[in-house]
Scaffold this motif. Structure first.
Motif, PDB file in Angstrom:
ATOM      1  N   GLU A   1      -8.038  12.693   8.880  1.00  0.00           N
ATOM      2  CA  GLU A   1      -8.048  11.233   8.957  1.00  0.00           C
ATOM      3  C   GLU A   1      -7.269  10.637   7.797  1.00  0.00           C
ATOM      4  N   GLY A   2      -7.368  11.307   6.619  1.00  0.00           N
ATOM      5  CA  GLY A   2      -6.641  10.833   5.445  1.00  0.00           C
ATOM      6  C   GLY A   2      -5.147  10.867   5.666  1.00  0.00           C
TER       7      GLY A   2
ATOM      8  N   LYS B   1      -7.269   5.019  -8.424  1.00  0.00           N
ATOM      9  CA  LYS B   1      -6.065   4.266  -8.089  1.00  0.00           C
ATOM     10  C   LYS B   1      -4.990   4.512  -9.141  1.00  0.00           C
TER      11      LYS B   1
ATOM     12  N   VAL C   1     -10.168   7.375  -4.497  1.00  0.00           N
ATOM     13  CA  VAL C   1     -11.174   7.014  -5.506  1.00  0.00           C
ATOM     14  C   VAL C   1     -10.490   6.552  -6.784  1.00  0.00           C
TER      15      VAL C   1
ATOM     16  N   ASP D   1      -8.122  -3.189  -5.615  1.00  0.00           N
ATOM     17  CA  ASP D   1      -7.970  -2.234  -4.528  1.00  0.00           C
ATOM     18  C   ASP D   1      -6.794  -2.520  -3.606  1.00  0.00           C
ATOM     19  N   ASP D   2      -6.359  -3.756  -3.573  1.00  0.00           N
ATOM     20  CA  ASP D   2      -5.350  -4.133  -2.583  1.00  0.00           C
ATOM     21  C   ASP D   2      -4.224  -4.910  -3.254  1.00  0.00           C
TER      22      ASP D   2
ATOM     23  N   LYS E   1      -3.442   6.018  -0.721  1.00  0.00           N
ATOM     24  CA  LYS E   1      -4.437   5.716   0.307  1.00  0.00           C
ATOM     25  C   LYS E   1      -5.424   4.667  -0.189  1.00  0.00           C
ATOM     26  N   SER E   2      -5.782   3.756   0.686  1.00  0.00           N
ATOM     27  CA  SER E   2      -6.778   2.737   0.339  1.00  0.00           C
ATOM     28  C   SER E   2      -8.115   3.367  -0.025  1.00  0.00           C
ATOM     29  N   SER E   3      -8.372   4.552   0.526  1.00  0.00           N
ATOM     30  CA  SER E   3      -9.646   5.236   0.293  1.00  0.00           C
ATOM     31  C   SER E   3      -9.654   6.044  -1.003  1.00  0.00           C
TER      32      SER E   3
ATOM     33  N   ASP F   1      -6.344  -1.412   5.180  1.00  0.00           N
ATOM     34  CA  ASP F   1      -7.225  -0.284   5.500  1.00  0.00           C
ATOM     35  C   ASP F   1      -6.489   1.051   5.584  1.00  0.00           C
ATOM     36  N   ARG F   2      -5.219   1.085   5.136  1.00  0.00           N
ATOM     37  CA  ARG F   2      -4.480   2.347   5.186  1.00  0.00           C
ATOM     38  C   ARG F   2      -3.966   2.762   3.802  1.00  0.00           C
TER      39      ARG F   2
ATOM     40  N   MET G   1     -14.186  10.439   4.624  1.00  0.00           N
ATOM     41  CA  MET G   1     -13.015  10.574   5.500  1.00  0.00           C
ATOM     42  C   MET G   1     -12.520  12.020   5.453  1.00  0.00           C
TER      43      MET G   1
END
Length: 372
Positions: free
Chosen positions: A5-6, A62, A60, A344-345, A56-58, A93-94, A1
């Motif tokens: 976009e991030g 957390k 690496v 992750d969520d 961000k969900s992306s 997804d965000r 990304m």
């Protein structure tokens, strides 16, 4: 990304974020870093203002889960020096986010507000005491901070009458130093550990890529306290990449053959008490349980020796007597704390936890009777 976009995945001004408890309107960006960002928001049910920390969900690494575990420990012992997680959710997804109380300026900015770039001795020692207590509390939960610096402590908001209370912030570099499954034994140090922290305040262990321990958070605390008491550190003009030069400075102030280096380090400081603290901390090892109360006693001795009274006002509120906490740190012994595993969520993890507990309860109960 891509970086663009991030940025796009993070909240926008006036965006409404929904949780199972409420809705929050995004007001403005307060700060951002590699993990995500912090925004002020307005809770729609009562129009009260809060802060949200987004990840961000992306991402690496957390970090929000670490915040939640640390703040759970703070809530357990009713510490005044940590924000409470009031709500949490995920935007698919965000980003994930947690909702916390708004706080005021951090201690770096408050020092920069001073005409001479330093706190008066009364303010320096009162803030030093509160920060020391918060570090002891963190260690009691079983975590090291590993990035002790003025920017990671802030005064509360005047509107909530918490502007005399210092809050510890940012637990993204925290590390659990105990094995909870093995009776809270101290983890065996690694043969080598990557640098973690901020060069200016990092302890010798971090600079030499040695695994950090409780003593190292206190060493970082001392550099921070000296800076806001004296107005600057001898290595203040060096950059983050000048790590070897900063390390040489930190080793030099400990060289008995160069007493002038120590005098320069403790310029404008209560040298007797601060020297005593540094000598004590330097004598600890990886497994040592620091005597937080001894260090606190040294700070209090410096205050009384220099005529500082409990009621003397803080620099950022000179017209009112001090009303913040006057408290002695505990013994630092690690408490029992049920920490959350990674995921992750936020919303998925929370739902699955409820589901797992429900299944466990159904299994344990008699057949006919067929939150976390």
């Amino acid at each position: 990304m891509s970086s663009e976009e991030g940025e796009d995945v993070l909240p926008k001004d006036d965006e409404i974020l929904k949780t199972k408890k409420d809705k929050y309107k995004v007001i403005t960006l307060l700060g951002k870093g590699g993990y995500g960002a912090v925004f002020s928001v307005e809770r729609q049910s009562d129009k009260m203002r809060f802060a949200i920390k987004c990840e961000k969900s992306s991402a690496v690494k957390k970090v929000l889960l670490m915040d939640c575990n640390v703040l759970k420990g703070a809530s357990q012992i009713k510490s005044k020096h940590f924000c409470t997680v009031l709500d949490r959710a995920a935007v698919k997804d965000r980003f994930n986010f947690i909702v916390m109380k708004l706080i005021g300026k951090n201690l770096w900015d408050l020092r920069q507000d001073r005409p001479d770039g330093r706190f008066n001795l009364n303010t320096a020692l009162k803030t030093a005491s509160q920060c020391l207590v918060s570090i002891e509390h963190l260690h009691r939960f079983g975590y090291l901070h590993r990035d002790i610096k003025p920017g990671n402590f802030a005064a509360g908001q005047k509107e909530t009458n918490e502007h005399h209370i210092i809050f510890m912030l940012d637990f993204g570099l925290c590390r659990e130093f105990v094995n909870r499954k093995d009776g809270k034994d101290i983890r065996t140090p690694r043969t080598s550990a990557p640098f973690r922290g901020t060069t200016r305040y990092a302890p010798l262990s971090a600079m030499q890529q040695i695994d950090q321990a409780r003593k190292d958070d206190i060493e970082g605390w001392l550099y921070m306290v000296v800076e806001w008491t004296s107005g600057g550190l001898p290595w203040r003009k060096l950059k983050a990449q000048d790590r070897e030069k900063v390390l040489a400075f930190k080793q030099e102030i400990r060289n008995p053959a160069k007493p002038e280096a120590l005098d320069d380090f403790f310029y404008n400081c209560p040298k007797k008490e601060f020297s005593r603290i540094m000598k004590y901390v330097d004598g600890l090892n990886y497994y040592s349980l620091p005597d937080y109360q001894f260090i606190y006693f040294c700070i209090q001795h410096a205050a009384s020796a220099n005529g500082c009274k409990d009621s003397d006002p803080l620099d950022w509120d000179p017209d009112h007597p001090y009303s913040g906490p006057i408290e002695t740190p505990g013994d630092g012994k690690v408490i029992d704390l049920e920490v959350e595993a990674g995921g992750d969520d936020f919303s998925k993890r929370k739902d699955s936890t409820k589901k797992d507990k429900r299944k466990k309860n159904e299994k344990d109960l008699p057949e006919e009777k067929g939150r976390k």
